[in-house]
Design a protein around this motif. Structure first.
Motif, PDB file in Angstrom:
ATOM      1  N   UNK A   1     -19.702 -11.510  13.230  1.00 26.35           N
ATOM      2  CA  UNK A   1     -20.943 -11.751  13.354  1.00 26.35           C
ATOM      3  C   UNK A   1     -21.972 -12.377  12.294  1.00 26.35           C
ATOM      4  N   UNK A   2     -21.309 -11.895  11.004  1.00 24.79           N
ATOM      5  CA  UNK A   2     -22.030 -12.614   9.647  1.00 24.79           C
ATOM      6  C   UNK A   2     -21.349 -13.842   9.519  1.00 24.79           C
ATOM      7  N   UNK A   3     -20.100 -14.031   9.860  1.00 28.95           N
ATOM      8  CA  UNK A   3     -19.585 -15.575   9.603  1.00 28.95           C
ATOM      9  C   UNK A   3     -20.414 -16.479  10.543  1.00 28.95           C
ATOM     10  N   UNK A   4     -20.450 -16.048  11.881  1.00 30.70           N
ATOM     11  CA  UNK A   4     -21.261 -17.030  12.649  1.00 30.70           C
ATOM     12  C   UNK A   4     -22.518 -17.307  12.263  1.00 30.70           C
ATOM     13  N   UNK A   5     -23.464 -16.154  11.562  1.00 28.24           N
ATOM     14  CA  UNK A   5     -24.985 -16.377  11.018  1.00 28.24           C
ATOM     15  C   UNK A   5     -24.938 -17.094   9.831  1.00 28.24           C
ATOM     16  N   UNK A   6     -23.591 -17.376   9.002  1.00 29.38           N
ATOM     17  CA  UNK A   6     -23.582 -18.108   8.128  1.00 29.38           C
ATOM     18  C   UNK A   6     -23.285 -19.501   8.160  1.00 29.38           C
TER      19      UNK A   6
ATOM     20  N   UNK B   1     -20.546 -20.810   9.872  1.00 33.38           N
ATOM     21  CA  UNK B   1     -18.986 -21.082   9.176  1.00 33.38           C
ATOM     22  C   UNK B   1     -18.050 -20.951  10.583  1.00 33.38           C
ATOM     23  N   UNK B   2     -17.276 -21.923  10.690  1.00 40.94           N
ATOM     24  CA  UNK B   2     -15.962 -21.694  11.644  1.00 40.94           C
ATOM     25  C   UNK B   2     -14.910 -20.886  10.877  1.00 40.94           C
ATOM     26  N   UNK B   3     -14.181 -20.367  11.773  1.00 42.85           N
ATOM     27  CA  UNK B   3     -13.113 -19.609  11.497  1.00 42.85           C
ATOM     28  C   UNK B   3     -12.258 -20.323  10.370  1.00 42.85           C
ATOM     29  N   UNK B   4     -12.118 -21.522  10.699  1.00 44.15           N
ATOM     30  CA  UNK B   4     -11.183 -22.301   9.778  1.00 44.15           C
ATOM     31  C   UNK B   4     -11.825 -22.801   8.453  1.00 44.15           C
ATOM     32  N   UNK B   5     -13.417 -22.984   8.548  1.00 41.62           N
ATOM     33  CA  UNK B   5     -13.936 -23.305   7.262  1.00 41.62           C
ATOM     34  C   UNK B   5     -13.916 -21.792   6.355  1.00 41.62           C
ATOM     35  N   UNK B   6     -14.320 -20.883   6.950  1.00 47.90           N
ATOM     36  CA  UNK B   6     -14.297 -19.204   6.346  1.00 47.90           C
ATOM     37  C   UNK B   6     -12.714 -19.207   5.512  1.00 47.90           C
ATOM     38  N   UNK B   7     -11.819 -19.266   6.513  1.00 48.30           N
ATOM     39  CA  UNK B   7     -10.563 -18.992   6.067  1.00 48.30           C
ATOM     40  C   UNK B   7      -9.998 -19.971   4.795  1.00 48.30           C
TER      41      UNK B   7
ATOM     42  N   UNK C   1      -8.598 -19.131   0.969  1.00 48.36           N
ATOM     43  CA  UNK C   1      -7.372 -19.627   1.019  1.00 48.36           C
ATOM     44  C   UNK C   1      -6.435 -18.864   1.776  1.00 48.36           C
ATOM     45  N   UNK C   2      -6.949 -18.800   2.874  1.00 43.07           N
ATOM     46  CA  UNK C   2      -6.066 -18.043   4.113  1.00 43.07           C
ATOM     47  C   UNK C   2      -5.662 -19.100   5.175  1.00 43.07           C
ATOM     48  N   UNK C   3      -4.546 -18.762   5.969  1.00 43.36           N
ATOM     49  CA  UNK C   3      -4.530 -19.565   7.293  1.00 43.36           C
ATOM     50  C   UNK C   3      -5.586 -19.054   8.213  1.00 43.36           C
ATOM     51  N   UNK C   4      -5.945 -19.749   9.130  1.00 42.44           N
ATOM     52  CA  UNK C   4      -7.228 -19.497   9.923  1.00 42.44           C
ATOM     53  C   UNK C   4      -6.611 -17.975  10.980  1.00 42.44           C
ATOM     54  N   UNK C   5      -5.290 -17.990  11.208  1.00 41.83           N
ATOM     55  CA  UNK C   5      -4.998 -16.839  11.928  1.00 41.83           C
ATOM     56  C   UNK C   5      -5.058 -15.379  11.220  1.00 41.83           C
ATOM     57  N   UNK C   6      -4.839 -15.458   9.910  1.00 48.14           N
ATOM     58  CA  UNK C   6      -5.222 -14.373   9.222  1.00 48.14           C
ATOM     59  C   UNK C   6      -6.693 -13.869   9.277  1.00 48.14           C
ATOM     60  N   UNK C   7      -7.501 -14.508   9.244  1.00 45.17           N
ATOM     61  CA  UNK C   7      -9.083 -14.352   9.486  1.00 45.17           C
ATOM     62  C   UNK C   7      -9.424 -14.019  10.987  1.00 45.17           C
ATOM     63  N   UNK C   8      -8.609 -14.581  11.804  1.00 40.77           N
ATOM     64  CA  UNK C   8      -8.830 -14.407  13.247  1.00 40.77           C
ATOM     65  C   UNK C   8      -8.345 -13.150  13.405  1.00 40.77           C
TER      66      UNK C   8
ATOM     67  N   UNK D   1     -20.270 -14.705   3.019  1.00 39.17           N
ATOM     68  CA  UNK D   1     -21.272 -14.647   4.008  1.00 39.17           C
ATOM     69  C   UNK D   1     -22.730 -14.597   3.639  1.00 39.17           C
ATOM     70  N   UNK D   2     -22.785 -14.061   2.431  1.00 38.40           N
ATOM     71  CA  UNK D   2     -24.161 -13.823   2.124  1.00 38.40           C
ATOM     72  C   UNK D   2     -24.561 -12.371   2.459  1.00 38.40           C
ATOM     73  N   UNK D   3     -23.718 -11.525   2.663  1.00 35.09           N
ATOM     74  CA  UNK D   3     -24.179 -10.151   3.140  1.00 35.09           C
ATOM     75  C   UNK D   3     -24.729  -9.306   2.088  1.00 35.09           C
ATOM     76  N   UNK D   4     -25.930  -8.487   2.591  1.00 36.97           N
ATOM     77  CA  UNK D   4     -26.252  -7.608   1.390  1.00 36.97           C
ATOM     78  C   UNK D   4     -25.643  -6.459   1.112  1.00 36.97           C
ATOM     79  N   UNK D   5     -25.854  -6.248  -0.482  1.00 38.00           N
ATOM     80  CA  UNK D   5     -25.069  -5.294  -0.870  1.00 38.00           C
ATOM     81  C   UNK D   5     -24.930  -3.788  -0.104  1.00 38.00           C
ATOM     82  N   UNK D   6     -26.067  -3.354   0.479  1.00 43.93           N
ATOM     83  CA  UNK D   6     -25.757  -2.205   1.112  1.00 43.93           C
ATOM     84  C   UNK D   6     -24.977  -2.219   2.322  1.00 43.93           C
TER      85      UNK D   6
END
Length: 301
Positions: A27-32, A34-40, A44-51, A73-78
């Motif tokens: 959910x947070x990746x989507x809000x940011x 980013x696609x899976x490929x971009x975030x991965x 420095x991961x393969x997309x399948x690892x994040x998936x 993703x810019x997720x707040x500290x809490x």
């Protein structure tokens, strides 16, 4: 930050903490944006690892990786602290979530789980379930539970509780809810008589919805199971195109100092049988609705 590409091979046993962590991160990746490929690529991961991580199928989750994803993703500290706690609990199947232990007390695991459910079967012996509470009933409970909160903070708590109810009131694919309420819930005054009368009328009205089944277990039924189960909810998450469960069902039992989550099949079956037994001894839906309206009138007589 590279991760081992062999992590999370087919056959890895998914767990509730893994799935919840994956759901939040997706959910947070989507809000940011980013696609899976971009975030991965940023990890420095393969997309399948994040998936696999997002699907709750990663068998090795490093907290350092979760911290980095939270930063990206810019997720707040809490919230990041809560995600890290989930990562540390990732291998647990029968999970006691002690408030403030690894996961901050204000990080609500259950609400995220509930929002994904397609069907909920519940038993309540003390309080009206959150999904069926009126604003004033919820306000009275929160005022007791959080006496130091300001009016604004109480308003926020009530608003969040009411927002959850969209799960069963939305027009498109509302979740099904099948609830057994002990008669003591009707007789235990929360707020005052006016609040209780409105709450019971609300329950009666809610029970006319096609996706809501509400039965009252009367005092006269005694103790059908011979033991006290305490309040519990069995959550189911729908099926895929092949008719297979999207996720395994989970039993949730709220405690005073923490919450219990069970997903072993034997545990879920036991609670299934308990709910069926309570249903058999409860009043049918129409007599339950009649009792709710009758007791509501008694409060304002």
């Amino acid at each position: 930050m590279a991760a081992n590409e062999t992590d999370g091979q087919a056959g890895v046993s998914s767990t509730l903490p893994r799935r919840q962590l994956g759901r939040y991160l997706r959910d947070w990746r989507t809000q940011a944006g980013l696609t899976i490929a971009e975030a991965a690529r940023l990890m420095e991961w393969g997309a399948s690892t994040l998936q696999r991580l997002e699907k709750g199928q990663a068998d090795r989750i490093r907290t350092i990786d979760i911290h980095e994803l939270c930063r990206i993703y810019g997720i707040p500290d809490d919230l990041a602290e809560g995600f890290t706690g989930l990562a540390q609990q990732a291998a647990v199947k029968s999970w006691w979530h002690a408030y403030g232990d690894l996961i901050p007390e204000n990080f609500d695991i259950y609400v995220g789980l509930e929002a994904s459910a397609h069907r909920l079967r519940a038993y309540q012996s003390e309080l009206v379930p959150g999904l069926l509470q009126t604003a004033e009933y919820a306000r009275a409970l929160n005022h007791l539970g959080f006496p130091k909160d300001s009016v604004d903070e109480l308003d926020r708590r009530v608003a969040l509780r009411l927002q959850r109810q969209a799960l069963i009131t939305r027009k498109h694919s509302p979740a099904e809810i099948d609830v057994v309420l002990h008669e003591s819930v009707l007789r235990s005054i929360v707020g005052d008589a006016k609040v209780m009368a409105a709450q019971l009328r609300h329950l009666a009205d809610a029970s006319t919805r096609s996706n809501v089944a509400l039965r009252i277990l009367p005092f006269a039924a005694g103790v059908p199971l011979g033991v006290s189960t305490g309040p519990f909810t069995v959550l189911e998450f729908g099926t895929d195109s092949k008719g297979q469960p999207v996720e395994p069902p989970v039993v949730y039992a709220e405690g005073f100092t923490g919450d219990l989550y069970l997903e072993r099949r034997a545990d879920v079956r036991r609670y299934d049988r308990a709910h069926e037994c309570l249903q058999r001894h409860a009043l049918d839906i129409q007599p339950s609705r009649h009792l709710l309206r009758q007791v509501a009138k008694e409060y304002v007589a």
